[in-house]
Motif scaffolding. Structure first.
Motif, PDB file in Angstrom:
ATOM      1  N   TRP A  30       0.817  -1.211   0.000  1.00 49.72           N
ATOM      2  CA  TRP A  30       0.000   0.000   0.000  1.00 49.72           C
ATOM      3  C   TRP A  30       0.853   1.263   0.000  1.00 49.72           C
ATOM      4  CZ3 TRP A  30      -5.237   0.646  -0.479  1.00 49.72           C
ATOM      5  CH2 TRP A  30      -5.748   1.918  -0.193  1.00 49.72           C
ATOM      6  N   GLU A  31       1.904   1.274   0.806  1.00 53.67           N
ATOM      7  CA  GLU A  31       2.714   2.482   0.986  1.00 53.67           C
ATOM      8  C   GLU A  31       3.543   2.834  -0.251  1.00 53.67           C
ATOM      9  OE1 GLU A  31       2.312   4.293   3.532  1.00 53.67           O
ATOM     10  OE2 GLU A  31       1.134   2.882   4.744  1.00 53.67           O
ATOM     11  N   THR A  32       3.650   1.924  -1.203  1.00 56.03           N
ATOM     12  CA  THR A  32       4.462   2.186  -2.397  1.00 56.03           C
ATOM     13  C   THR A  32       3.691   2.960  -3.465  1.00 56.03           C
ATOM     14  OG1 THR A  32       3.847   0.111  -3.514  1.00 56.03           O
ATOM     15  CG2 THR A  32       5.723   0.050  -1.983  1.00 56.03           C
ATOM     16  N   ARG A  33       2.398   3.186  -3.231  1.00 57.03           N
ATOM     17  CA  ARG A  33       1.570   3.899  -4.202  1.00 57.03           C
ATOM     18  C   ARG A  33       0.864   5.069  -3.538  1.00 57.03           C
ATOM     19  NH1 ARG A  33       0.848  -1.481  -4.873  1.00 57.03           N
ATOM     20  NH2 ARG A  33      -0.911  -1.414  -3.436  1.00 57.03           N
ATOM     21  N   THR A  34       0.420   6.019  -4.331  1.00 63.37           N
ATOM     22  CA  THR A  34      -0.362   7.123  -3.794  1.00 63.37           C
ATOM     23  C   THR A  34      -1.765   6.631  -3.451  1.00 63.37           C
ATOM     24  OG1 THR A  34      -1.237   7.837  -5.940  1.00 63.37           O
ATOM     25  CG2 THR A  34       0.921   8.722  -5.265  1.00 63.37           C
ATOM     26  N   LEU A  35      -2.485   7.434  -2.674  1.00 58.56           N
ATOM     27  CA  LEU A  35      -3.846   7.053  -2.304  1.00 58.56           C
ATOM     28  C   LEU A  35      -4.715   6.891  -3.552  1.00 58.56           C
ATOM     29  CD1 LEU A  35      -6.027   6.538  -0.195  1.00 58.56           C
ATOM     30  CD2 LEU A  35      -6.423   9.017  -0.092  1.00 58.56           C
ATOM     31  N   LEU A  36      -4.579   7.806  -4.506  1.00 54.52           N
ATOM     32  CA  LEU A  36      -5.369   7.719  -5.728  1.00 54.52           C
ATOM     33  C   LEU A  36      -5.059   6.450  -6.503  1.00 54.52           C
ATOM     34  CD1 LEU A  36      -7.372   8.914  -7.711  1.00 54.52           C
ATOM     35  CD2 LEU A  36      -5.502  10.213  -8.757  1.00 54.52           C
ATOM     36  N   GLN A  37      -3.795   6.104  -6.601  1.00 50.85           N
ATOM     37  CA  GLN A  37      -3.413   4.884  -7.310  1.00 50.85           C
ATOM     38  C   GLN A  37      -4.006   3.651  -6.632  1.00 50.85           C
ATOM     39  OE1 GLN A  37       0.838   5.410  -7.183  1.00 50.85           O
ATOM     40  NE2 GLN A  37       0.941   6.096  -9.319  1.00 50.85           N
ATOM     41  N   ASN A  38      -3.997   3.673  -5.319  1.00 55.84           N
ATOM     42  CA  ASN A  38      -4.569   2.546  -4.583  1.00 55.84           C
ATOM     43  C   ASN A  38      -6.085   2.447  -4.782  1.00 55.84           C
ATOM     44  OD1 ASN A  38      -2.386   1.201  -3.242  1.00 55.84           O
ATOM     45  ND2 ASN A  38      -2.138   3.008  -1.959  1.00 55.84           N
ATOM     46  N   LEU A  39      -6.754   3.593  -4.792  1.00 57.71           N
ATOM     47  CA  LEU A  39      -8.207   3.586  -4.923  1.00 57.71           C
ATOM     48  C   LEU A  39      -8.658   3.115  -6.298  1.00 57.71           C
ATOM     49  CD1 LEU A  39      -9.213   6.873  -3.053  1.00 57.71           C
ATOM     50  CD2 LEU A  39      -9.183   4.520  -2.197  1.00 57.71           C
ATOM     51  N   LEU A 162     -14.394 -18.339  11.643  1.00 57.18           N
ATOM     52  CA  LEU A 162     -14.310 -17.097  12.430  1.00 57.18           C
ATOM     53  C   LEU A 162     -12.862 -16.761  12.746  1.00 57.18           C
ATOM     54  CD1 LEU A 162     -17.304 -17.502  14.915  1.00 57.18           C
ATOM     55  CD2 LEU A 162     -17.001 -15.635  13.257  1.00 57.18           C
ATOM     56  N   ALA A 163     -12.078 -17.778  13.093  1.00 60.78           N
ATOM     57  CA  ALA A 163     -10.662 -17.560  13.387  1.00 60.78           C
ATOM     58  C   ALA A 163      -9.932 -17.048  12.144  1.00 60.78           C
ATOM     59  CB  ALA A 163     -10.032 -18.860  13.887  1.00 60.78           C
ATOM     60  N   ALA A 164     -10.258 -17.624  10.975  1.00 59.54           N
ATOM     61  CA  ALA A 164      -9.625 -17.185   9.734  1.00 59.54           C
ATOM     62  C   ALA A 164      -9.955 -15.719   9.445  1.00 59.54           C
ATOM     63  CB  ALA A 164     -10.089 -18.074   8.575  1.00 59.54           C
ATOM     64  N   CYS A 165     -11.203 -15.342   9.642  1.00 55.46           N
ATOM     65  CA  CYS A 165     -11.610 -13.946   9.423  1.00 55.46           C
ATOM     66  C   CYS A 165     -10.889 -13.013  10.393  1.00 55.46           C
ATOM     67  CB  CYS A 165     -13.122 -13.801   9.583  1.00 55.46           C
ATOM     68  SG  CYS A 165     -14.100 -14.570   8.276  1.00 55.46           S
ATOM     69  N   PHE A 166     -10.816 -13.421  11.652  1.00 54.39           N
ATOM     70  CA  PHE A 166     -10.189 -12.586  12.667  1.00 54.39           C
ATOM     71  C   PHE A 166      -8.693 -12.416  12.403  1.00 54.39           C
ATOM     72  CE2 PHE A 166      -7.996 -12.194  16.790  1.00 54.39           C
ATOM     73  CZ  PHE A 166      -8.556 -11.004  17.228  1.00 54.39           C
ATOM     74  N   LEU A 167      -8.022 -13.508  12.099  1.00 56.84           N
ATOM     75  CA  LEU A 167      -6.579 -13.438  11.835  1.00 56.84           C
ATOM     76  C   LEU A 167      -6.293 -12.618  10.585  1.00 56.84           C
ATOM     77  CD1 LEU A 167      -5.505 -17.100  12.667  1.00 56.84           C
ATOM     78  CD2 LEU A 167      -5.091 -15.036  14.030  1.00 56.84           C
ATOM     79  N   ALA A 168      -7.134 -12.745   9.569  1.00 55.86           N
ATOM     80  CA  ALA A 168      -6.958 -11.952   8.358  1.00 55.86           C
ATOM     81  C   ALA A 168      -7.153 -10.473   8.649  1.00 55.86           C
ATOM     82  CB  ALA A 168      -7.934 -12.414   7.280  1.00 55.86           C
ATOM     83  N   LEU A 169      -8.138 -10.175   9.461  1.00 52.78           N
ATOM     84  CA  LEU A 169      -8.393  -8.789   9.835  1.00 52.78           C
ATOM     85  C   LEU A 169      -7.188  -8.185  10.555  1.00 52.78           C
ATOM     86  CD1 LEU A 169     -10.332  -6.375  10.228  1.00 52.78           C
ATOM     87  CD2 LEU A 169     -11.164  -7.506  12.292  1.00 52.78           C
ATOM     88  N   ILE A 170      -6.644  -8.913  11.505  1.00 52.67           N
ATOM     89  CA  ILE A 170      -5.459  -8.451  12.219  1.00 52.67           C
ATOM     90  C   ILE A 170      -4.281  -8.302  11.256  1.00 52.67           C
ATOM     91  CG2 ILE A 170      -3.787  -9.021  14.017  1.00 52.67           C
ATOM     92  CD1 ILE A 170      -6.552  -8.160  15.035  1.00 52.67           C
ATOM     93  N   GLY A 171      -4.137  -9.276  10.356  1.00 55.25           N
ATOM     94  CA  GLY A 171      -3.048  -9.217   9.392  1.00 55.25           C
ATOM     95  C   GLY A 171      -3.131  -8.004   8.491  1.00 55.25           C
ATOM     96  N   TYR A 172      -4.320  -7.711   7.988  1.00 58.93           N
ATOM     97  CA  TYR A 172      -4.494  -6.547   7.124  1.00 58.93           C
ATOM     98  C   TYR A 172      -4.179  -5.253   7.873  1.00 58.93           C
ATOM     99  CZ  TYR A 172      -6.814  -9.394   3.517  1.00 58.93           C
ATOM    100  OH  TYR A 172      -7.102 -10.312   2.544  1.00 58.93           O
ATOM    101  N   LEU A 173      -4.622  -5.193   9.127  1.00 65.35           N
ATOM    102  CA  LEU A 173      -4.354  -3.991   9.926  1.00 65.35           C
ATOM    103  C   LEU A 173      -2.860  -3.817  10.185  1.00 65.35           C
ATOM    104  CD1 LEU A 173      -7.299  -4.150  12.483  1.00 65.35           C
ATOM    105  CD2 LEU A 173      -6.900  -2.350  10.783  1.00 65.35           C
ATOM    106  N   ILE A 174      -2.158  -4.920  10.405  1.00 64.55           N
ATOM    107  CA  ILE A 174      -0.712  -4.841  10.626  1.00 64.55           C
ATOM    108  C   ILE A 174       0.006  -4.402   9.359  1.00 64.55           C
ATOM    109  CG2 ILE A 174       1.356  -6.232  11.094  1.00 64.55           C
ATOM    110  CD1 ILE A 174      -0.332  -7.887  13.023  1.00 64.55           C
ATOM    111  N   LEU A 175      -0.417  -4.955   8.218  1.00 59.68           N
ATOM    112  CA  LEU A 175       0.221  -4.595   6.952  1.00 59.68           C
ATOM    113  C   LEU A 175      -0.048  -3.146   6.585  1.00 59.68           C
ATOM    114  CD1 LEU A 175      -0.508  -7.805   4.838  1.00 59.68           C
ATOM    115  CD2 LEU A 175       1.724  -7.029   5.662  1.00 59.68           C
ATOM    116  N   SER A 176      -1.293  -2.705   6.754  1.00 55.38           N
ATOM    117  CA  SER A 176      -1.621  -1.319   6.417  1.00 55.38           C
ATOM    118  C   SER A 176      -3.035  -0.983   6.890  1.00 55.38           C
ATOM    119  CB  SER A 176      -1.535  -1.087   4.902  1.00 55.38           C
ATOM    120  OG  SER A 176      -1.994   0.210   4.574  1.00 55.38           O
TER     121      SER A 176
END
Length: 294
Positions: A30-39, A162-176
């Protein structure tokens, strides 16, 4: 062979794996692109979410793809990340929908199908499509559904998803956290809006009391090739256990029954049903050809 029905199930499988991969990649870079590029990736992610619910998740409910139950359960956990909710919840709600098929309110104003377009309508009429689509996600009774799923003995699978959803959510938040806020959440919400839109016009104009006319169908060949014969929706409700590669055959099987009723045959895909939402014709009057199974 790993496939229970057909190697063609690798098509929706590939789409869902690509969906998961691109979401992880977007979060990680995410951080390698501008907000517009990401959107600019939102339309693609939204399409993949919609396709997942419409084709992959839907077909898997009725005809799990793999011979090994362990593979099926693993896929369910992985795909729960894609749709943002446990696949067990999706399955539970969808099977209830098939049991009661867009029923009208009873004398107490209650419906059995939680996705019924009549549930929040007025004077026995379907609800407005706008409120149905944009409020639908907030009307989901997750806790009650989880309780009923647990009563069926599927609690371990539900906990895994539920565990898969929760872990993915945490992972996404950690990544960006920016990815989570600006792409994941909008895609999740708008994706479910599109799923509700699809369901609305797959049943709008149908007659809940008539099993041959309680849903709509769309027979354009290109759409059914690309979307795994999802256009044969009335046929699917009559025989939900038939694999999607054989749905076109059901139209011929039920032709005589279809000819006896007035039913909705759409001129546009259900997601565009608002363009021609009350085209009610008999089967023998339909001029669109049957799509061939791929």
């Amino acid at each position: 062979m790993i496939w229970r029905y057909s190697w063609r199930d690798s098509i929706p499988l590939s789409v869902t794996l690509f969906q998961l991969a691109i979401n992880i990649w977007l979060a990680a870079t995410w951080e390698t692109r501008t907000l517009l590029q990401n959107l600019l990736f939102i339309p693609l992610c939204l399409f993949l979410f919609w396709y997942n619910g419409l084709v992959a998740s839907h077909n898997f409910v009725h005809t799990p793809w793999f011979k090994l139950d362990s593979l099926n359960r693993f896929y369910l956990a992985i795909n729960s990340i894609n749709i943002g909710l446990p696949q067990a919840y999706y399955r539970h709600e969808h099977l209830v929908h098939h049991r009661f098929v867009n029923d009208r309110p009873d004398q107490y104003g209650q419906v059995q199908d939680p996705t019924s377009i009549f549930a929040n309508g007025k004077n026995g009429q379907p609800e407005n499509v706008i409120s149905y689509c944009f409020l639908g996600l907030f009307r989901a009774d997750l806790l009650e559904s989880f309780r009923k799923i647990g009563q069926t003995g599927e609690a371990p699978q539900l906990y895994l998803e539920l565990a898969a959803c929760f872990l993915a959510l945490i992972g996404y938040l950690i990544l960006s956290w920016q990815y989570f806020l600006f792409l994941f959440l909008p895609t999740f919400y708008l994706g479910w809006v599109l799923e509700h839109l699809e369901n609305y016009y797959e049943h709008f104009g149908g007659v809940p009391e008539n099993k041959y006319a309680n849903s709509t169908s769309y027979y354009a060949s290109l759409y059914n090739v690309l979307f795994c014969n999802e256009g044969y929706h009335q046929e699917h409700h009559l025989r939900p256990g038939v694999h999607w590669t054989k749905r076109h055959q059901l139209r011929r099987e039920f032709r005589k029954d279809f000819n006896k009723v007035d039913r909705v045959i759409l001129r546009f895909p259900p997601a565009l049903g608002f363009l021609d939402h009350r085209r009610i014709v008999q089967e023998q009057q339909a001029t669109q050809p049957c799509a061939k199974a791929i």
